[in-house]
Design a protein around this motif. Structure first.
Motif, PDB file in Angstrom:
ATOM      1  N   ARG A  81       0.825  -1.205   0.000  1.00  0.00           N
ATOM      2  CA  ARG A  81       0.000   0.000   0.000  1.00  0.00           C
ATOM      3  C   ARG A  81       0.863   1.260   0.000  1.00  0.00           C
ATOM      4  N   THR A  82       1.958   1.244   0.721  1.00  0.00           N
ATOM      5  CA  THR A  82       2.858   2.392   0.742  1.00  0.00           C
ATOM      6  C   THR A  82       3.441   2.648  -0.638  1.00  0.00           C
ATOM      7  N   VAL A  83       3.904   1.593  -1.290  1.00  0.00           N
ATOM      8  CA  VAL A  83       4.505   1.739  -2.614  1.00  0.00           C
ATOM      9  C   VAL A  83       3.477   2.221  -3.632  1.00  0.00           C
TER      10      VAL A  83
ATOM     11  N   ILE B  36       3.016  15.808   1.127  1.00  0.00           N
ATOM     12  CA  ILE B  36       2.741  15.255  -0.205  1.00  0.00           C
ATOM     13  C   ILE B  36       1.274  15.470  -0.568  1.00  0.00           C
ATOM     14  N   ALA B  37       0.363  15.203   0.364  1.00  0.00           N
ATOM     15  CA  ALA B  37      -1.069  15.370   0.096  1.00  0.00           C
ATOM     16  C   ALA B  37      -1.412  16.830  -0.179  1.00  0.00           C
TER      17      ALA B  37
ATOM     18  N   ALA C 272      -5.089  10.212  -9.139  1.00  0.00           N
ATOM     19  CA  ALA C 272      -3.904   9.723  -8.440  1.00  0.00           C
ATOM     20  C   ALA C 272      -3.864  10.230  -6.998  1.00  0.00           C
ATOM     21  N   LEU C 273      -4.296  11.470  -6.786  1.00  0.00           N
ATOM     22  CA  LEU C 273      -4.365  12.005  -5.421  1.00  0.00           C
ATOM     23  C   LEU C 273      -5.336  11.195  -4.574  1.00  0.00           C
ATOM     24  N   ALA C 274      -6.454  10.817  -5.167  1.00  0.00           N
ATOM     25  CA  ALA C 274      -7.416   9.991  -4.437  1.00  0.00           C
ATOM     26  C   ALA C 274      -6.810   8.648  -4.054  1.00  0.00           C
TER      27      ALA C 274
ATOM     28  N   ALA D 206      -4.404   9.203  -1.092  1.00  0.00           N
ATOM     29  CA  ALA D 206      -5.072   9.459   0.180  1.00  0.00           C
ATOM     30  C   ALA D 206      -5.766   8.218   0.727  1.00  0.00           C
ATOM     31  N   LEU D 207      -6.304   7.388  -0.165  1.00  0.00           N
ATOM     32  CA  LEU D 207      -7.082   6.232   0.288  1.00  0.00           C
ATOM     33  C   LEU D 207      -6.220   5.007   0.583  1.00  0.00           C
TER      34      LEU D 207
END
Length: 447
Positions: A24-26, A92-93, A191-193, A196-197
Motif C-alpha cells: 500500500r505504501t509503494v 505530499i497530500a 492519483a491524489l485519491a 489518500a485512500l
C-alpha cells in the motif's frame, strides 16, 4: 532457530516487502509520482498548440515548462523544511491538492501571462512531492526493503511524465490545448485519491521512531525518522555548507544542470520539429515519440550495475559521450533515424543522471538530504534556464542551432566531470552505516 552473533535480532517493525502495508505504501507513492510528473510535463508535447493559440514564439511557449520546473526547483528546500515540521505524508497530500486545484484553473487562462503565472504556481506546489517522497520511504519502510520501494517510486516518475505527455497530445488533438491540460488534471485528481485512500496510517507516520538510528559523521545519533539528536547534531546551515563544499559534489551538480539543460532543449522543441516540414505530423502522432522515455527507464536500471562494475566516472563519461552521439543524429530528416537518435540520447541521459545523483548520495555524509535537494535544484534549474534559452536559439536559427546548443551543454558537462576522475568509486548499494539514502535516492528526480 538460533541466531548467530553476526545476525542480531531485528526489532524494526517497519513494513517489509511482501506485506500489505509495504504494498500500500509503494502504490500510494507511485500514484503521487504519476500525479506530479504527469501535470508537470503535460504541456511539453503541446507547446506548438499553445504557441498557436496565443500567437507566441517557441521560446515564449516554452516558458510554460521552464516556469513550472523553476517553481518546483525553487520550492524544494522550502517544502523539505515544511515536511520536517508537518510530516512528509501530509506535505505530499497538500502539495498534490494545491497543484491539482491550480490545474483546474489553467485551461481557463485567456492570456499567456496568466497561463505562465498559473504554471509557475503549480510547479511550486508540486515541489512538495520530490522534496518528501524519498525521505518518507527511507523512514517508513524497513531499511532492507527501502531501496526496492524507492526504485518503484522512481519508476513512477518517468511513467507519469510519459503518460501525461501522451494523454495531453491525444486530448489536444480532440479539443485544443485546454483539453490536454484538463485531461492531466483529472489524472492528477485520480492519483491524489489513490494516495489518500491507499497510504497506510501506521505509527511511523505519526512520528514514532523505529529505534536508535545510525550514527552520523559528526558522532550524533539520528532517530528513525531522520532527526539528528545530541549536542554534536549539525544545524541546517552547517549541513548546507557541507553539501556545497564536499569535494566532488559541485561537479556532480554541474552534471544535473548542464545535461538536463541539453535534454530539455530537445524535448521542449521536439513538438515544433515534428509538426513542421519535412515531417508534418499531427499533435497526437508527434506525442508518440515521447514513448522514447522507456529507453530512459532502461538507462536508469542499467546504470546501477554498470557503476558497480566500472565505476562512476567511467559510466558518467561514457553516458555523456553517448548522449552527444544521440544528439548528433537529430540533425537528420528521416523519421526512423530521428527516433533511433532520440532513443540513444534518452537512454544515455537517464544513465548519466542516475549515476551522478547516486554519486551525490554516496559522497554526501553530512547533509545528505541537503545535497540531494541542491542536486534537485540544479536539475530543474537546468530545465528552466537552458530549456528557455534553447527556445530562443530555435527562434533565431532553427532546429539545427538548438541541437548545437545542446551539444555545447554536453561538452560543458564533460569538462566539469573531469574533476571527478580521482574520486572514490560509487558504492553499489546503500551504506550499511546509515539510512538507505545513497544510490536509492539518486534517481528521485528522474521523470
Amino acid at each position: 532457530m538460533t541466531l548467530s552473533s553476526d545476525s542480531p535480532p531485528d526489532h524494526d517493525t517497519r513494513p517489509r516487502a511482501g506485506t500489505s502495508a509495504y504494498r500500500r505504501t509503494v502504490v500510494a507513492l507511485v500514484a503521487a509520482a504519476v500525479a506530479t510528473f504527469a501535470q508537470l510535463w503535460s504541456l511539453q508535447p503541446i507547446l506548438p498548440a499553445i504557441s498557436q493559440g496565443f500567437d507566441a514564439s517557441a521560446s515564449q511557449a516554452a516558458l510554460s515548462i521552464s516556469l513550472a520546473t523553476g517553481g518546483l526547483a525553487g520550492f524544494t528546500l522550502v517544502w523539505s523544511g515544511v515536511a520536517d515540521r508537518l510530516g512528509r505524508a501530509r506535505v505530499i497530500a497538500v502539495s498534490l491538492l494545491a497543484a491539482t486545484a491550480l490545474g483546474c484553473l489553467t485551461p481557463f487562462a485567456g492570456e499567456l501571462w496568466l497561463l505562465l503565472g498559473l504554471r509557475a504556481l503549480q510547479g511550486a506546489a508540486l515541489g512538495g512531492v520530490p522534496a518528501a517522497a524519498v525521505a518518507y520511504l527511507a523512514e517508513e519502510v524497513h531499511p532492507s526493503d527501502a531501496p526496492r520501494a524507492t526504485g518503484l517510486y522512481i519508476a513512477g516518475n518517468p511513467l507519469g511524465g510519459m503518460g501525461g505527455r501522451l494523454l495531453a497530445g491525444f486530448a489536444t488533438d480532440l479539443g485544443g490545448w485546454q483539453w490536454g491540460i484538463a485531461a492531466n488534471t483529472l489524472l492528477g485528481l485520480a492519483a491524489l485519491a489513490v494516495f489518500a485512500l491507499v497510504l497506510p496510517c501506521g505509527p511511523h507516520r505519526r512520528g514514532a521512531t523505529a529505534g536508535p538510528g545510525p550514527a552520523t559523521a559528526h558522532g550524533a545519533p539520528a532517530t528513525g525518522n531522520g532527526t539528528f539528536t545530541g549536542p554534536a547534531a549539525p544545524g541546517m546551515g552547517a549541513r548546507l555548507r557541507a553539501a556545497l563544499a564536499t569535494r566532488g559534489l559541485p561537479a556532480l551538480y554541474a552534471q544535473a544542470l548542464l545535461l538536463m539543460g541539453a535534454f530539455m532543449t530537445v524535448y521542449n522543441l521536439l513538438g515544433f520539429r515534428l509538426t513542421a516540414p519535412p515531417f508534418g505530423l499531427s499533435q497526437a502522432a508527434a506525442s508518440l515519440l515521447f514513448l522514447s522515455y522507456t529507453a530512459g527507464m532502461l538507462g536508469s536500471a542499467v546504470a546501477g550495475n554498470a557503476v558497480a562494475r566500472w565505476g562512476g566516472y567511467a559510466v558518467l563519461t561514457t553516458s555523456t559521450v553517448l548522449m552527444a552521439a544521440g544528439l548528433g543524429g537529430l540533425f537528420g530528416t528521416a523519421l526512423p533515424g530521428l527516433l533511433a537518435a532520440l532513443l540513444v540520447m534518452t537512454f544515455a541521459f537517464f544513465s548519466a543522471h542516475a549515476t551522478a545523483s547516486a554519486w551525490v548520495g554516496a559522497r554526501a555524509v553530512a547533509g545528505r538530504a541537503q545535497a540531494m535537494a541542491v542536486y534537485t535544484l540544479a536539475y530543474y534549474l537546468g530545465s528552466s534556464l537552458f530549456g528557455w534559452l534553447g527556445g530562443l536559439v530555435y527562434d533565431t536559427v532553427g532546429w539545427d542551432g538548438a541541437v548545437v546548443f545542446a551539444l555545447g551543454l554536453c561538452a560543458g558537462a564533460a569538462l566539469a566531470g573531469l574533476r571527478l576522475r580521482r574520486l572514490p568509486r560509487v558504492e553499489a548499494g546503500p551504506r550499511r552505516s546509515g539510512p538507505p539514502e545513497g544510490p536509492a535516492t539518486g534517481r528521485g528526480t528522474g521523470e
